[in-house]
Scaffold this active site. Structure first.
Site, PDB file in Angstrom:
ATOM      1  N   GLU A  62      -1.974 -14.249 -68.147  1.00 33.78           N
ATOM      2  CA  GLU A  62      -1.964 -14.205 -66.684  1.00 33.78           C
ATOM      3  C   GLU A  62      -3.345 -13.956 -66.084  1.00 33.78           C
ATOM      4  O   GLU A  62      -3.648 -14.441 -64.992  1.00 33.78           O
ATOM      5  CB  GLU A  62      -0.979 -13.137 -66.190  1.00 33.78           C
ATOM      6  N   PHE A 124      13.861  -2.722 -66.250  1.00 37.50           N
ATOM      7  CA  PHE A 124      13.098  -3.471 -67.233  1.00 37.50           C
ATOM      8  C   PHE A 124      12.040  -4.336 -66.548  1.00 37.50           C
ATOM      9  O   PHE A 124      12.333  -5.074 -65.613  1.00 37.50           O
ATOM     10  CB  PHE A 124      14.037  -4.352 -68.067  1.00 37.50           C
ATOM     11  N   GLN A 125      10.819  -4.227 -66.999  1.00 38.24           N
ATOM     12  CA  GLN A 125       9.667  -4.953 -66.477  1.00 38.24           C
ATOM     13  C   GLN A 125       9.459  -4.728 -64.978  1.00 38.24           C
ATOM     14  O   GLN A 125       8.978  -5.613 -64.256  1.00 38.24           O
ATOM     15  CB  GLN A 125       9.763  -6.450 -66.790  1.00 38.24           C
ATOM     16  N   LYS A 174      13.861 -10.600 -57.122  1.00 39.35           N
ATOM     17  CA  LYS A 174      14.681 -11.664 -57.704  1.00 39.35           C
ATOM     18  C   LYS A 174      15.806 -12.076 -56.755  1.00 39.35           C
ATOM     19  O   LYS A 174      16.121 -13.268 -56.635  1.00 39.35           O
ATOM     20  CB  LYS A 174      15.249 -11.202 -59.044  1.00 39.35           C
ATOM     21  N   MET A 491     -26.134  -7.427 -72.839  1.00 39.65           N
ATOM     22  CA  MET A 491     -26.713  -6.589 -71.795  1.00 39.65           C
ATOM     23  C   MET A 491     -26.600  -5.111 -72.158  1.00 39.65           C
ATOM     24  O   MET A 491     -27.522  -4.320 -71.883  1.00 39.65           O
ATOM     25  CB  MET A 491     -26.032  -6.862 -70.447  1.00 39.65           C
TER      26      MET A 491
END
Length: 594
Positions: A62, A124-125, A174, A491
């Site tokens: 993602e 959940f999630q 949802k 760096m």
């Protein structure tokens, strides 16, 4: 299933919230989305499959979706769009959202969320992505009803693309996606308190013209806001050449005017050119257009350009006088301010003689000629990264889009690449996000398939998001990648060399010369469906680049094995005055007045 309720208005149909979301995106003009499905956003992905207007690019992470949306936006000026599911899908977008916020990139991030009745139950999630990103979004919406969807989508794109651009988050529960609604377009937007700046204050414009006319040592300080505003090159060139002052360009503005313009002093700041830093420090007037006086430019703020008055133009009033007090503040869209300031200066210069600046131009030219940005070869016989980048630059067409990761290679690219048109330079500046490069290049190439896209990346940055090479291969997005492989976090290693007694704690990546080469970038590229090439000798550089430029049907990766001892110069150490710039290690300019 979309059902018409029999209304004579064919734009009013009953559909699910997910269908309304797809339809709203189509109506707003979205043609490309980068994302990854999951349970909470799955209702949206089902009708998306049927869309004939939107192409979805399935990423491998993602974060890649977010950076790809950024690259798309920066290459086009349009709003980039990324999509993720709830929980870890959404939190994986956080880095890209923060990056877009720091660099004012117009982006809409769409996330799924658990059902509205489950919010707050640790379902959940479930993750509070609205709360998580609140400090670094322009705005965010939690959408719990399908009836809201068209309005929220329209508002999100309006917010992301107007004023000072930035990321906007749309979090859809949802049940909002599966519930039914009567769709209509265009929707009514309701954004109380969101007011765009009007026309620039003419009295302030006139004051700025008077200050410019009386200045003996004026300097332009041009920032990324010029790119975000889409100021035409012709208008900006007219202003700069009318005033005749030298100009500096921040890291995000390197492409706003041609690199070879005779008044261009290059980039100011910590790793800026001696000419740019020296001119700002010795100026009596700084004409600031779309820049924000960040710490990488100013160094120690109370020692920055102590004798200069400041004209500061920005569309965001919060930026004006935040770091450096503006003597003449101008709030406005640069597309309005630049031509207005040009007209005011013409009028001012015609009314009375302006101050003589020829001596100033001679002084600045002397600094630039005396302290050019250059490099000294290391003693190990390996390729010099600066030289590799100059060869890449010479072999590139004028319409090439250049993308970088973050670190030494980014600074070398900033110094040694040449730009001829806007929207040719994509880099992570404010956040300095390692891993930005591959997905941002992917987004830029998706947006501009007819332009070559070259990514100059480091071996450290490349390993963070190189899985998106597979995305490029599968979606016919033929980016070209030049890995400046110094086998280290370059760096960080440079700072360890300079400030930590050469104690190289955890900066060796074992990818380059004399190492196990884990991973082997050539084999990694081939495993992802790309062409992998390696170059270790200077006499082979041009031939390998030519091979890469000849391949346009798949991604290409070149592993350039370079010296770990090469360093970025000039440099201003953190926490000191810009007057203490060094053009090489232990070597500071001898300013004439001293």
């Amino acid at each position: 299933m979309v059902r018409d309720r029999g209304s004579s208005d064919q734009d009013r149909q009953v559909m699910t919230g997910a269908q309304a979301l797809v339809r709203s995106l189509e109506e707003i003009g979205v043609t490309d989305i980068f994302g990854m499905p999951g349970g909470a956003i799955l209702p949206f992905y089902d009708p998306l499959l049927a869309s004939e207007k939107i192409r979805h690019v399935l990423v491998r992470h993602e974060q890649g979706a977010g950076h790809a949306a950024e690259g798309y936006a920066m290459a086009t000026g349009r709003v980039g769009v990324c999509v993720a599911t709830s929980g870890p899908g959404a939190t994986n977008l956080v880095t890209a959202i923060g990056d877009a916020h720091m660099d004012s990139v117009p982006m809409v991030a769409i996330t799924g969320q658990v059902g509205s009745t489950a919010i707050g139950t640790d379902a959940f999630q479930e993750a509070d992505i609205i709360g998580s990103t609140m400090p670094f979004v322009k705005h965010s919406f939690l959408v719990t009803s399908p009836d809201e969807i068209p309005s929220r989508v329209a508002e999100a794109f309006h917010l992301a693309s107007t004023g000072r651009p930035g990321p906007v988050l749309l979090d859809f529960t949802k049940d909002a996606q599966v519930g039914e609604t009567e769709f209509h377009w265009p929707p009514r937007m309701d954004l109380p308190g969101y007011n765009l700046p009007g026309r620039p204050n003419q009295r302030r414009i006139a004051q700025a013209a008077e200050a410019i006319a009386s200045a003996e040592r004026p300097v332009f300080y041009l920032g990324g806001g010029l790119n975000r505003a889409g100021v035409p090159v012709e208008q900006l060139t007219e202003l700069v050449e009318l005033i005749g002052a030298p100009f500096t360009t921040t890291l995000t503005a390197l492409d706003v005017l041609p690199t070879n313009h005779p008044l261009n002093l290059g980039m100011p700041g910590m790793h800026g050119t001696v000419a740019a830093v020296g001119a700002l420090q010795r100026s009596d007037l700084i004409i600031t257009l779309g820049a924000r006086f960040d710490d990488r430019v100013t160094g120690k703020p109370d020692t920055f350009a102590r004798h200069a008055a400041v004209i500061h133009v920005d569309i965001d009033p919060a930026e004006i006088s935040k770091i450096r007090t503006a003597d003449i503040p101008i709030v406005g869209d640069l597309k309005d301010v630049v031509p207005a300031l040009t007209a005011a200066c013409r009028e001012q210069f015609a009314a009375e003689p302006r101050a003589e600046i020829d001596q100033w131009l001679t002084e600045v030219a002397h600094i630039r000629a005396t302290y050019p940005t250059d490099w000294t070869d290391t003693d190990d016989g390996l390729l010099q990264p600066q030289e590799v980048i100059t060869h890449l630059d010479k072999a590139a067409s004028e319409d090439t889009i250049w993308v970088t990761g973050v670190g030494q290679h980014q600074m070398w690219a900033a110094h040694y690449l040449h730009f001829n048109q806007p929207r040719s330079w994509l880099t992570s500046a404010g956040a300095g996000t390692m891993g930005y490069g591959v997905p941002a290049a992917m987004g830029a190439k998706e947006a501009c398939p007819d332009r070559p896209v070259w990514l100059i990346d480091g071996d450290g940055c490349f390993q963070m998001t190189n899985q998106e090479l597979a995305t490029c291969s599968l979606n016919n997005i033929p980016i070209k990648v030049a890995i400046i492989n110094n086998s280290s976090l370059g760096m960080v290693r440079q700072w360890q060399t300079l400030f930590y007694g050469e104690r190289y704690s955890n900066t060796d990546l074992h990818t380059g010369a004399g190492t196990e080469r884990i991973p082997d970038f050539v084999r990694l590229a081939e495993a992802c469906g790309a062409v992998g090439l390696r170059c270790e000798r200077l006499e082979d550089v041009d031939d390998v680049i030519a091979q890469a430029n000849a391949i346009n049907d798949r991604p290409v990766v070149i592993d350039f094995i370079v010296s770990a001892d090469a360093q970025v110069w000039p440099m201003v150490a953190a926490g000191v005055s810009n007057d203490e710039i060094q053009h090489a290690r232990g070597m500071s300019p001898a300013w004439e007045e001293e």
